[in-house]
Design an enzyme around this catalytic site. Structure first.
Site, PDB file in Angstrom:
ATOM      1  N   GLY A 244      -9.890   7.993  -6.531  1.00  0.00           N
ATOM      2  CA  GLY A 244      -9.929   7.441  -5.170  1.00  0.00           C
ATOM      3  C   GLY A 244      -8.577   7.332  -4.516  1.00  0.00           C
ATOM      4  N   THR A 245      -7.725   8.302  -4.771  1.00  0.00           N
ATOM      5  CA  THR A 245      -6.395   8.264  -4.148  1.00  0.00           C
ATOM      6  C   THR A 245      -6.009   9.635  -3.600  1.00  0.00           C
ATOM      7  OG1 THR A 245      -4.034   7.941  -4.535  1.00  0.00           O
ATOM      8  CG2 THR A 245      -5.341   8.460  -6.478  1.00  0.00           C
TER       9      THR A 245
ATOM     10  N   GLU B 162     -11.720  14.773  -2.779  1.00  0.00           N
ATOM     11  CA  GLU B 162     -11.010  16.009  -2.429  1.00  0.00           C
ATOM     12  C   GLU B 162      -9.922  16.283  -3.462  1.00  0.00           C
ATOM     13  OE1 GLU B 162      -8.823  15.298   1.233  1.00  0.00           O
ATOM     14  OE2 GLU B 162      -8.495  13.204   0.672  1.00  0.00           O
TER      15      GLU B 162
ATOM     16  N   ASP C  84      -6.846  -5.301  -2.442  1.00  0.00           N
ATOM     17  CA  ASP C  84      -8.076  -6.080  -2.245  1.00  0.00           C
ATOM     18  C   ASP C  84      -8.423  -6.983  -3.420  1.00  0.00           C
ATOM     19  OD1 ASP C  84      -9.137  -4.294  -4.174  1.00  0.00           O
ATOM     20  OD2 ASP C  84      -9.883  -2.937  -2.628  1.00  0.00           O
TER      21      ASP C  84
ATOM     22  N   ASN D   5     -12.145  12.232  -7.389  1.00  0.00           N
ATOM     23  CA  ASN D   5     -11.835  12.018  -5.968  1.00  0.00           C
ATOM     24  C   ASN D   5     -12.712  12.935  -5.122  1.00  0.00           C
ATOM     25  OD1 ASN D   5      -9.869  10.386  -4.502  1.00  0.00           O
ATOM     26  ND2 ASN D   5      -9.118  12.288  -3.640  1.00  0.00           N
TER      27      ASN D   5
ATOM     28  N   HIS E 171       1.158  -2.257  -5.161  1.00  0.00           N
ATOM     29  CA  HIS E 171       1.495  -2.619  -3.777  1.00  0.00           C
ATOM     30  C   HIS E 171       1.264  -4.100  -3.512  1.00  0.00           C
ATOM     31  CE1 HIS E 171       0.977   1.875  -2.510  1.00  0.00           C
ATOM     32  NE2 HIS E 171       2.056   1.651  -3.224  1.00  0.00           N
TER      33      HIS E 171
ATOM     34  N   ASN F 251      -4.334  -0.655  -4.547  1.00  0.00           N
ATOM     35  CA  ASN F 251      -5.146  -1.468  -3.634  1.00  0.00           C
ATOM     36  C   ASN F 251      -4.648  -2.902  -3.566  1.00  0.00           C
ATOM     37  OD1 ASN F 251      -6.592   0.804  -3.258  1.00  0.00           O
ATOM     38  ND2 ASN F 251      -8.297   0.222  -4.586  1.00  0.00           N
TER      39      ASN F 251
ATOM     40  N   PRO G 143     -12.551   0.236   4.321  1.00  0.00           N
ATOM     41  CA  PRO G 143     -12.172   1.627   4.602  1.00  0.00           C
ATOM     42  C   PRO G 143     -10.874   2.007   3.911  1.00  0.00           C
ATOM     43  CG  PRO G 143     -11.889   0.223   6.563  1.00  0.00           C
ATOM     44  CD  PRO G 143     -12.490  -0.635   5.502  1.00  0.00           C
ATOM     45  N   ASP G 144     -10.740   3.284   3.551  1.00  0.00           N
ATOM     46  CA  ASP G 144      -9.448   3.745   3.014  1.00  0.00           C
ATOM     47  C   ASP G 144      -8.520   4.057   4.186  1.00  0.00           C
ATOM     48  OD1 ASP G 144     -10.329   6.152   3.972  1.00  0.00           O
ATOM     49  OD2 ASP G 144     -10.510   7.147   2.046  1.00  0.00           O
ATOM     50  N   PHE G 145      -7.352   4.621   3.904  1.00  0.00           N
ATOM     51  CA  PHE G 145      -6.426   4.941   4.993  1.00  0.00           C
ATOM     52  C   PHE G 145      -6.785   6.257   5.668  1.00  0.00           C
ATOM     53  CE2 PHE G 145      -2.207   2.618   3.757  1.00  0.00           C
ATOM     54  CZ  PHE G 145      -2.744   1.456   4.254  1.00  0.00           C
ATOM     55  N   ARG G 146      -6.983   7.278   4.797  1.00  0.00           N
ATOM     56  CA  ARG G 146      -6.884   8.638   5.333  1.00  0.00           C
ATOM     57  C   ARG G 146      -8.183   9.413   5.477  1.00  0.00           C
ATOM     58  NH1 ARG G 146      -2.581   7.243   2.581  1.00  0.00           N
ATOM     59  NH2 ARG G 146      -0.565   7.395   3.626  1.00  0.00           N
TER      60      ARG G 146
HETATM   61  P1  CNA Z   1      -5.834   7.008   0.939  1.00  0.00           P
HETATM   62  O1  CNA Z   1      -4.602   7.748   1.284  1.00  0.00           O
HETATM   63  O2  CNA Z   1      -6.664   6.471   2.053  1.00  0.00           O
HETATM   64  O3  CNA Z   1      -6.754   8.020   0.090  1.00  0.00           O
HETATM   65  C1  CNA Z   1      -8.044   7.685  -0.366  1.00  0.00           C
HETATM   66  C2  CNA Z   1      -8.598   8.859  -1.134  1.00  0.00           C
HETATM   67  O4  CNA Z   1      -9.830   8.478  -1.706  1.00  0.00           O
HETATM   68  C3  CNA Z   1      -8.861  10.095  -0.274  1.00  0.00           C
HETATM   69  O5  CNA Z   1      -8.384  11.239  -0.939  1.00  0.00           O
HETATM   70  C4  CNA Z   1     -10.399  10.125  -0.145  1.00  0.00           C
HETATM   71  O6  CNA Z   1     -10.911  11.432  -0.067  1.00  0.00           O
HETATM   72  C5  CNA Z   1     -10.808   9.472  -1.434  1.00  0.00           C
HETATM   73  N1  CNA Z   1     -12.090   8.758  -1.378  1.00  0.00           N
HETATM   74  C6  CNA Z   1     -12.549   7.937  -0.404  1.00  0.00           C
HETATM   75  N2  CNA Z   1     -13.742   7.415  -0.744  1.00  0.00           N
HETATM   76  C7  CNA Z   1     -14.034   7.923  -1.971  1.00  0.00           C
HETATM   77  C8  CNA Z   1     -15.128   7.759  -2.867  1.00  0.00           C
HETATM   78  N3  CNA Z   1     -16.155   6.966  -2.577  1.00  0.00           N
HETATM   79  N4  CNA Z   1     -15.118   8.441  -4.033  1.00  0.00           N
HETATM   80  C9  CNA Z   1     -14.073   9.259  -4.356  1.00  0.00           C
HETATM   81  N5  CNA Z   1     -13.018   9.454  -3.552  1.00  0.00           N
HETATM   82  C10 CNA Z   1     -12.992   8.778  -2.378  1.00  0.00           C
HETATM   83  O7  CNA Z   1      -5.562   5.816  -0.070  1.00  0.00           O
HETATM   84  P2  CNA Z   1      -4.490   5.717  -1.260  1.00  0.00           P
HETATM   85  O8  CNA Z   1      -4.928   4.570  -2.072  1.00  0.00           O
HETATM   86  O9  CNA Z   1      -4.238   7.006  -1.915  1.00  0.00           O
HETATM   87  O10 CNA Z   1      -3.162   5.342  -0.463  1.00  0.00           O
HETATM   88  C11 CNA Z   1      -2.394   4.312  -0.831  1.00  0.00           C
HETATM   89  C12 CNA Z   1      -2.393   3.177   0.185  1.00  0.00           C
HETATM   90  C13 CNA Z   1      -3.766   2.801   0.648  1.00  0.00           C
HETATM   91  C14 CNA Z   1      -1.876   1.926  -0.439  1.00  0.00           C
HETATM   92  O11 CNA Z   1      -0.707   1.554   0.213  1.00  0.00           O
HETATM   93  C15 CNA Z   1      -2.964   0.844  -0.273  1.00  0.00           C
HETATM   94  O12 CNA Z   1      -2.404  -0.409  -0.083  1.00  0.00           O
HETATM   95  C16 CNA Z   1      -3.712   1.297   0.887  1.00  0.00           C
HETATM   96  N6  CNA Z   1      -5.078   0.810   1.123  1.00  0.00           N
HETATM   97  C17 CNA Z   1      -5.682  -0.070   0.277  1.00  0.00           C
HETATM   98  C18 CNA Z   1      -6.975  -0.518   0.536  1.00  0.00           C
HETATM   99  C19 CNA Z   1      -7.624  -1.473  -0.420  1.00  0.00           C
HETATM  100  O13 CNA Z   1      -6.939  -2.348  -0.951  1.00  0.00           O
HETATM  101  N7  CNA Z   1      -8.915  -1.336  -0.670  1.00  0.00           N
HETATM  102  C20 CNA Z   1      -7.669  -0.058   1.666  1.00  0.00           C
HETATM  103  C21 CNA Z   1      -7.006   0.841   2.522  1.00  0.00           C
HETATM  104  C22 CNA Z   1      -5.719   1.266   2.240  1.00  0.00           C
END
Ligand code: CNA
Length: 285
Positions: free
Chosen positions: A214-215, A241, A111, A239, A128, A109, A35-38
């Site tokens: 994806g950010t 959004e 991961d 992305n 990070h 990320n 899962p992502d964060f937001r």
């Molecule tokens: P975030 O803030 O959760 O944003 C994710 C973005 O991606 C959002 O705008 C979503 O709408 C968008 N999104 C989600 N799924 C998809 C998809 N399938 N296709 C297109 N867009 C999509 O995450 P950020 O990376 O911007 O924030 C930075 C944080 C998240 C860092 O500190 C990371 O360490 C942290 N993080 C990392 C992981 C990982 O390593 N996979 C997981 C969760 C959080």
């Protein structure tokens, strides 16, 4: 979507020497099951209630961790590398490297799926940090991935159950993967590369395309990186959004594709005539 993808593929085709800089976030790994964060409802922050945190970000806050590391170890157990496979988007970045079109991948990320997809280490900047190594937050003693991974993977909640994470050298310190928490410094390689690449972009703006994918562009320092792309260079957002500087200060030359990033790269690979190569990479043949 098709029009913007055609635009992107035309730029890549018209200038066969141009290279791509990717700036990616959690959204490129959501299709892998991380899962992502937001994202509303599915994001980690939405689902952290079971950890009884005072606020969601506390799970990655260094001061909170020093007092109570358990929520982080619970989360780390879930997120540990090895439990997930790269997405189509990760493999597309690898394909870009194979086609000599990848300049660099800046990832937020933790991961390590960029490495898992086979992208060379020197092309990846893990802004990070990552789970790939560990250290004691007190005396800095290093711990190999495998030792700590096994311990975290077998971690269970309960009194004294996280004693495994105490440093064997200084005894009091806690071991933590080398991922950057809120309140910690980013690796210096991030700033060195960013500075180097910004100068390259300023000099040769036609030769580089910067793709943000994806950010949410909400976390430092990525939040300011879209605005820092020189006006003459092409920037693209892939992305779900519209976010960050693409929303606040859109440019006429922006290529914005508000879609699932795996579908976008599939279509882009088709446009570039690379679909078969992408499929081969994914299937490992
Ligand atoms: P975030 O803030 O959760 O944003 C994710 C973005 O991606 C959002 O705008 C979503 O709408 C968008 N999104 C989600 N799924 C998809 C998809 N399938 N296709 C297109 N867009 C999509 O995450 P950020 O990376 O911007 O924030 C930075 C944080 C998240 C860092 O500190 C990371 O360490 C942290 N993080 C990392 C992981 C990982 O390593 N996979 C997981 C969760 C959080």
């Amino acid at each position: 979507m098709k029009k913007s993808i055609k635009q992107l593929s035309s730029i890549l085709k018209e200038n066969p020497n141009s290279k791509v800089i990717f700036m990616v976030g959690a959204g490129i790994s959501t299709s892998c099951g991380i899962p992502d964060f937001r994202s509303p409802k599915t994001g980690l922050y939405h689902n952290l209630s079971k950890l009884n945190l005072p606020y969601a970000e506390a799970v990655f806050d260094i001061d909170f961790f020093k007092n109570n590391p358990v929520p982080f170890y619970i989360l780390a157990k879930e997120l540990y590398p090895g439990n997930f496979k790269p997405s189509k988007f990760h493999y597309f970045m690898k394909l870009m490297e194979d086609k000599n079109r990848l300049h660099r991948v800046y990832t937020q990320n933790i991961d390590t799926l960029e490495r898992e997809a086979g992208i060379s280490g020197e092309k990846i900047i893990e802004a990070h940090g990552s789970f790939a190594s560990n250290h004691c937050i007190n005396c800095n003693e290093r711990y190999e991935l495998e030792i700590f991974k096994e311990k975290v993977t077998n971690f269970e909640e309960g009194p004294g159950k996280h004693d495994f994470a105490k440093c064997r050298k200084c005894v009091d310190g806690l071991i933590k993967p080398n991922i950057v928490f809120f309140g910690e410094n980013l690796p210096s390689s991030f700033f060195t590369s960013l500075d180097y690449d910004r100068k390259l972009l300023e000099k040769n703006s036609d030769d580089y395309i910067v793709i943000f994918a994806g950010t949410s562009l909400a976390v430092y320092p990525f939040c300011s990186s879209a605005a820092a792309v020189p006006e003459m260079a092409t920037r693209s957002l892939v992305n779900k959004e519209l976010v960050g500087n693409f929303k606040k200060e859109p440019r006429d030359s922006d290529i914005v594709i508000l879609e699932n990033c795996d579908s976008v790269v599939e279509e882009l690979a088709r446009e570039l005539g690379w679909l078969e190569d992408l499929e081969k990479l994914i299937s490992g043949s």
